[in-house]
Design a protein around this motif. Structure first.
Motif, PDB file in Angstrom:
ATOM      1  N   GLY A 101       0.796  -1.214   0.000  1.00 49.15           N
ATOM      2  CA  GLY A 101       0.000   0.000   0.000  1.00 49.15           C
ATOM      3  C   GLY A 101       0.830   1.266   0.000  1.00 49.15           C
ATOM      4  O   GLY A 101       2.045   1.251   0.219  1.00 49.15           O
ATOM      5  N   THR A 102       0.141   2.363  -0.274  1.00 47.63           N
ATOM      6  CA  THR A 102       0.697   3.704  -0.128  1.00 47.63           C
ATOM      7  C   THR A 102      -0.338   4.537   0.617  1.00 47.63           C
ATOM      8  O   THR A 102      -1.539   4.295   0.520  1.00 47.63           O
ATOM      9  CB  THR A 102       1.008   4.364  -1.479  1.00 47.63           C
ATOM     10  N   ALA A 103       0.131   5.495   1.375  1.00 44.39           N
ATOM     11  CA  ALA A 103      -0.769   6.348   2.140  1.00 44.39           C
ATOM     12  C   ALA A 103      -0.065   7.657   2.440  1.00 44.39           C
ATOM     13  O   ALA A 103       1.162   7.772   2.326  1.00 44.39           O
ATOM     14  CB  ALA A 103      -1.192   5.660   3.435  1.00 44.39           C
ATOM     15  N   VAL A 104      -0.856   8.647   2.818  1.00 43.08           N
ATOM     16  CA  VAL A 104      -0.320   9.919   3.309  1.00 43.08           C
ATOM     17  C   VAL A 104      -0.626   9.991   4.801  1.00 43.08           C
ATOM     18  O   VAL A 104      -1.781   9.858   5.206  1.00 43.08           O
ATOM     19  CB  VAL A 104      -0.928  11.117   2.577  1.00 43.08           C
ATOM     20  N   GLN A 105       0.411  10.165   5.605  1.00 43.26           N
ATOM     21  CA  GLN A 105       0.236  10.302   7.045  1.00 43.26           C
ATOM     22  C   GLN A 105       0.332  11.772   7.426  1.00 43.26           C
ATOM     23  O   GLN A 105       1.280  12.453   7.064  1.00 43.26           O
ATOM     24  CB  GLN A 105       1.299   9.512   7.797  1.00 43.26           C
ATOM     25  N   THR A 106      -0.671  12.253   8.150  1.00 44.66           N
ATOM     26  CA  THR A 106      -0.696  13.629   8.636  1.00 44.66           C
ATOM     27  C   THR A 106      -0.539  13.603  10.147  1.00 44.66           C
ATOM     28  O   THR A 106      -1.282  12.896  10.839  1.00 44.66           O
ATOM     29  CB  THR A 106      -2.028  14.302   8.259  1.00 44.66           C
ATOM     30  N   ASP A 129      -5.357   6.397   2.455  1.00 49.76           N
ATOM     31  CA  ASP A 129      -5.055   6.123   1.058  1.00 49.76           C
ATOM     32  C   ASP A 129      -6.222   6.609   0.205  1.00 49.76           C
ATOM     33  O   ASP A 129      -7.072   7.381   0.680  1.00 49.76           O
ATOM     34  CB  ASP A 129      -4.749   4.640   0.838  1.00 49.76           C
ATOM     35  N   ASP A 130      -6.282   6.189  -1.047  1.00 47.50           N
ATOM     36  CA  ASP A 130      -7.323   6.689  -1.945  1.00 47.50           C
ATOM     37  C   ASP A 130      -8.724   6.280  -1.513  1.00 47.50           C
ATOM     38  O   ASP A 130      -9.717   6.891  -1.944  1.00 47.50           O
ATOM     39  CB  ASP A 130      -7.071   6.184  -3.372  1.00 47.50           C
ATOM     40  N   ASP A 131      -8.828   5.257  -0.673  1.00 48.44           N
ATOM     41  CA  ASP A 131     -10.136   4.784  -0.217  1.00 48.44           C
ATOM     42  C   ASP A 131     -10.535   5.343   1.137  1.00 48.44           C
ATOM     43  O   ASP A 131     -11.574   4.974   1.684  1.00 48.44           O
ATOM     44  CB  ASP A 131     -10.143   3.253  -0.150  1.00 48.44           C
ATOM     45  N   GLY A 132      -9.722   6.231   1.706  1.00 48.37           N
ATOM     46  CA  GLY A 132     -10.064   6.836   2.989  1.00 48.37           C
ATOM     47  C   GLY A 132      -9.057   6.498   4.074  1.00 48.37           C
ATOM     48  O   GLY A 132      -7.968   5.979   3.815  1.00 48.37           O
TER      49      GLY A 132
END
Length: 284
Positions: A101-106, A129-132
């Motif tokens: 997977g890939t994701a953006v962590q804030t 990710d793109d799905d929430g």
């Protein structure tokens, strides 16, 4: 003062791109003790790519971006690593973590508490990710010698241990090389590998990562009570109550309640010295 509370709390959230695949998952699982016995079907779910599922505590190291390290590099935070301990950790799973997977962590500093002789920094993160949203987490970072600045003391709630014998008790040995293996997932703090650095921090030898004990405990709960089904975990929280050393043994006591499992974790060889406390796994 090394911690500028106003600057830390007002800083813009930090965004980090995360990416992982089966090799990262397998390395993490090995780091928290998976693969013994190596050919056991229940262990192959953690080690063999064709059968792989993801232990939810992997969220603490996904992408190699350790939450605590991110917090220590935030504006307003300038502390000595030798004074830092992981105070507590909570993760909430919004859906199972994929093997690739890939994701953006804030991430942002949500609070800085004054405990008198120490400060506690609370780092709040969310990965999507793109799905929430995949998971959210709170990391409590305990910094010795940085309290006394007149801030809020913060919550101090403690869980009472149930007044009955545990429903399950298991023991999990910690290999001599476990900290060296676990740190390959992203926590490079020399406290867990360098004897000289450990002495500067007040220990006679390197200690195991708190998050390694955290992962080992969740694996024990999943395997023992949840039928090996990682997708049943909804949230997982603990307070790091004491250190444990490579070569020792974790004793994990579990009490089953509706929708949750409470646990305590101690070091067998040191007369059940506390390791993890206030530990709860919420599940479906």
């Amino acid at each position: 003062m090394p911690i500028d509370v106003g600057q830390a709390l007002s800083a813009e959230p930090r965004r980090t791109d995360l990416a992982w695949d089966h090799k990262d998952i397998q390395l993490y699982h090995l780091g928290v003790g998976a693969g013994i016995p190596a050919t056991a079907p229940d262990e192959l779910r953690y080690t063999l790519e064709s059968r792989l599922h993801v232990l939810p505590s992997f969220a603490t190291v996904a992408g190699g971006a350790l939450a605590a390290a991110g917090g220590l590099s935030s504006p307003g935070i300038d502390v000595d690593l030798a004074s830092v301990l992981h105070g507590g950790q909570r993760i909430e799973l919004h859906r199972p973590i994929p093997v690739r997977g890939t994701a953006v962590q804030t991430s942002r500093i949500a609070a800085v508490y004054d405990k008198g002789k120490a400060a506690v920094i609370v780092l709040r993160s969310a990965a999507a990710d793109d799905d929430g949203t995949l998971w959210t987490s709170d990391t409590q970072i305990f910094v010795r010698g940085e309290g006394g600045f007149g801030g809020e003391r913060g919550p101090s709630g403690r869980l009472e241990t149930p007044g009955r014998e545990p429903d399950r008790t298991v023991e999990r040995p910690i290999r001599e090389d476990q900290a060296l293996l676990y740190r390959l997932s992203g926590d490079w703090n020399p406290l867990h590998a360098d004897p000289e650095f450990a002495k500067l921090a007040g220990y006679d030898r390197p200690i195991l990562h708190g998050l390694c004990s955290y992962g080992m405990t969740l694996k024990a709960v999943v395997d023992t009570v949840l039928g090996g089904d990682v997708s049943r975990v909804r949230a997982y929280a603990t307070r790091f109550a004491g250190v444990v050393f490579p070569g020792e043994t974790l004793r994990i006591r579990m009490w089953q309640e509706t929708g949750r499992i409470q646990a305590t974790v101690t070091a067998v060889e040191r007369d059940d010295a506390p390791v993890l406390a206030d530990t709860v796994v919420e599940h479906s």
